[in-house]
Design an enzyme around this catalytic site. Structure first.
Site, PDB file in Angstrom:
ATOM      1  N   SER A 134      -4.480  -2.515  13.687  1.00 19.05           N
ATOM      2  CA  SER A 134      -4.635  -1.109  13.378  1.00 19.05           C
ATOM      3  C   SER A 134      -5.310  -0.282  14.475  1.00 19.05           C
ATOM      4  CB  SER A 134      -5.406  -0.988  12.064  1.00 19.05           C
ATOM      5  OG  SER A 134      -4.958   0.123  11.411  1.00 19.05           O
ATOM      6  N   SER A 135      -4.829  -0.475  15.683  1.00 20.66           N
ATOM      7  CA  SER A 135      -5.325   0.353  16.781  1.00 20.66           C
ATOM      8  C   SER A 135      -5.011   1.829  16.506  1.00 20.66           C
ATOM      9  CB  SER A 135      -4.712  -0.093  18.111  1.00 20.66           C
ATOM     10  OG  SER A 135      -3.315  -0.129  18.032  1.00 20.66           O
ATOM     11  N   SER A 136      -3.876   2.113  15.876  1.00 21.86           N
ATOM     12  CA  SER A 136      -3.480   3.505  15.627  1.00 21.86           C
ATOM     13  C   SER A 136      -4.463   4.203  14.684  1.00 21.86           C
ATOM     14  CB  SER A 136      -2.094   3.593  14.985  1.00 21.86           C
ATOM     15  OG  SER A 136      -1.198   2.767  15.635  1.00 21.86           O
ATOM     16  N   ASP A 156       0.801  -1.236   0.000  1.00 26.54           N
ATOM     17  CA  ASP A 156       0.000   0.000   0.000  1.00 26.54           C
ATOM     18  C   ASP A 156       0.827   1.276   0.000  1.00 26.54           C
ATOM     19  OD1 ASP A 156       0.814  -0.198   2.669  1.00 26.54           O
ATOM     20  OD2 ASP A 156      -1.076   0.588   3.451  1.00 26.54           O
ATOM     21  N   GLY A 195      -1.277  -5.566  15.256  1.00 27.36           N
ATOM     22  CA  GLY A 195      -1.388  -5.566  13.801  1.00 27.36           C
ATOM     23  C   GLY A 195      -2.825  -5.456  13.328  1.00 27.36           C
ATOM     24  N   ASP A 243      -4.956   1.210   6.183  1.00 28.93           N
ATOM     25  CA  ASP A 243      -5.702   1.129   7.447  1.00 28.93           C
ATOM     26  C   ASP A 243      -6.705   2.270   7.582  1.00 28.93           C
ATOM     27  OD1 ASP A 243      -3.892  -0.857   7.720  1.00 28.93           O
ATOM     28  OD2 ASP A 243      -2.689   0.114   9.266  1.00 28.93           O
ATOM     29  N   TYR A 294       9.816  -1.767  10.037  1.00 30.23           N
ATOM     30  CA  TYR A 294       8.856  -1.426   8.976  1.00 30.23           C
ATOM     31  C   TYR A 294       9.512  -0.422   8.023  1.00 30.23           C
ATOM     32  CZ  TYR A 294       4.424   0.165   6.882  1.00 30.23           C
ATOM     33  OH  TYR A 294       3.417   0.499   6.007  1.00 30.23           O
TER      34      TYR A 294
END
Ligand code: GLA
Length: 386
Positions: free
Chosen positions: A119-121, A31, A117, A165, A218
């Site tokens: 996608s809490s952010s 992405d 992983g 996300d 990352y």
């Protein structure tokens, strides 16, 4: 500054909004080079409660973390490497486009597993963005909201994430996965109940090995990938990004790039091919074909992108040997976090028990499993309730 607790004066009833988490079925690390991804929104939520204040400041609180953060209405303070960076980053982006919310107290809570992983952010970013917009009496189109939240994370938090996300958390639809082309943000909603797909469940298994995008790996993978992409662009005039590159083109450039860049690019190119096949499999209701693609994707993440770890590989290898499992792979940024599994509905109970049992015997750690339906994204949910 992380201020000590004091009682702000709330002016009117709070506004409460929420945003889900996501799981990605296929298409990892594609992405940020114009590729395809296939995520869906899942029923874990960040809730944002926002109240207008008399105090001339913005106050941020989270039920999940200690301390509160307060800052003046106009501030250019740098990030704090704290949970508050995510909502503050969103505020800065809103201010930069001319949306200046009145003084507020923003209180965040939720149940999205942290560092898993899922996608809490981005869930925090989108919920915060919706809350600040609502308090300002404004709205934003879905794409703009997703891009704004991504910029908050890239520019303020300092995490070099892609758009997947924020986009799916904003725009997902219940009962569907979202096949997103990250170059132009065009997408298809892919029903999850066509043919054999109606007889399978999405099972997430949390290894509880913590992952963080802000940690260096990352960004390191991204740099290696972009170095390879740069070599390919120089070689093939008109090639925009890896999203449209072929394996033949990569092989033609193999000697001109590092071994690492070659492997990272090979993952992306084969992953985008898998996504094309996944599109056919999903629209054709072929759950077995989708499961096979997931297993191939995991091998590529493990061997070429090298973003898996021992615990995740164990969970994937064990899962695919269990009754009723059609496919399994690492989901999200990697280096820990969760696997996503495609499991026959009538085998789900036994599958979850056997997988957790094998994991705790092998690692003396407990894994969690979540059986998830695809839910609405934050904007779709708001539209439905309006
Ligand atoms: C994280 C990032 C996404 C994406 C995935 C890997 O979740 O936030 O943008 O790059 O990792 O596919």
């Amino acid at each position: 500054m992380l201020s000590s607790s004091k009682k702000p004066v709330v002016l009117r009833e709070p506004i409460v909004v929420r945003a889900p988490a996501r799981v990605n079925l296929l298409g990892e690390h594609t992405d940020y080079t114009g590729g395809l991804v296939l995520p869906m929104a899942i029923p874990f939520y960040t809730t944002a409660r926002i109240s207008a204040l008399t105090d001339e400041q913005y106050i941020f609180r989270s039920a999940r973390f200690e301390g509160e953060y307060a800052e003046p209405l106009a501030s250019d303070a740098a990030h704090k490497k704290a949970w508050s960076d995510y909502p503050v980053g969103v505020l800065r982006q809103l201010q930069a486009r001319g949306t200046v919310p009145p003084p507020f107290l923003l209180e965040l809570s939720g149940d999205v597993p942290l560092g898993a992983g899922l996608s809490s952010s981005a869930s925090v970013e989108v919920a915060s963005c919706l809350a600040m917009l609502a308090l300002s009496g404004q709205t934003l189109p879905a794409n703009e909201m997703a891009l704004l939240c991504q910029r908050a994370e890239n520019d303020f938090v300092g995490s070099p994430c892609g758009i997947m996300d924020q986009f799916v958390i904003t725009s997902a639809r219940a009962g569907h996965a979202l096949l997103l082309n990250t170059r132009d943000l065009s997408f298809d909603l892919v029903p999850m109940n066509t043919g054999d797909l109606s007889n399978v469940s999405i099972v997430i298994c949390n290894s509880r090995v913590k992952h963080s995008i802000a940690a260096g790996e990352y960004g390191e993978r991204r740099q290696q990938l972009e170095a390879g992409q740069a070599v390919m662009r120089a070689h093939f005039a008109g090639l925009r990004d890896l999203g449209e590159a072929t394996l033949e083109q990569l092989l033609a450039c193999e000697q001109a790039m590092s071994k690492q860049s070659f492997k990272r690019c090979r993952h992306i190119i084969t992953e985008n091919e898998r996504l094309q096949h996944a599109r056919e499999a999903m629209f054709g209701g072929d759950a077995w074909a989708l499961g096979k693609l997931m297993v191939e994707a995991h091998a590529s993440q493990r061997d070429d992108f090298e973003c898996s770890c021992e615990e995740i590989d164990f969970l994937v290898d064990t899962a695919i040997g269990l009754h009723g499992c059609l496919g399994a792979r690492l989901t999200g940024g990697g280096f820990g976090g969760c696997t996503v599994n495609l499991v026959a509905r009538d085998a789900v109970g036994g599958f979850c028990e056997s997988l957790k049992d094998a994991y705790s015997k092998h690692f003396s750690m407990t894994a969690d499993t979540y059986v998830c339906e695809a839910v609405d994204g934050a904007l779709a949910e708001q539209e439905r309730e309006a």
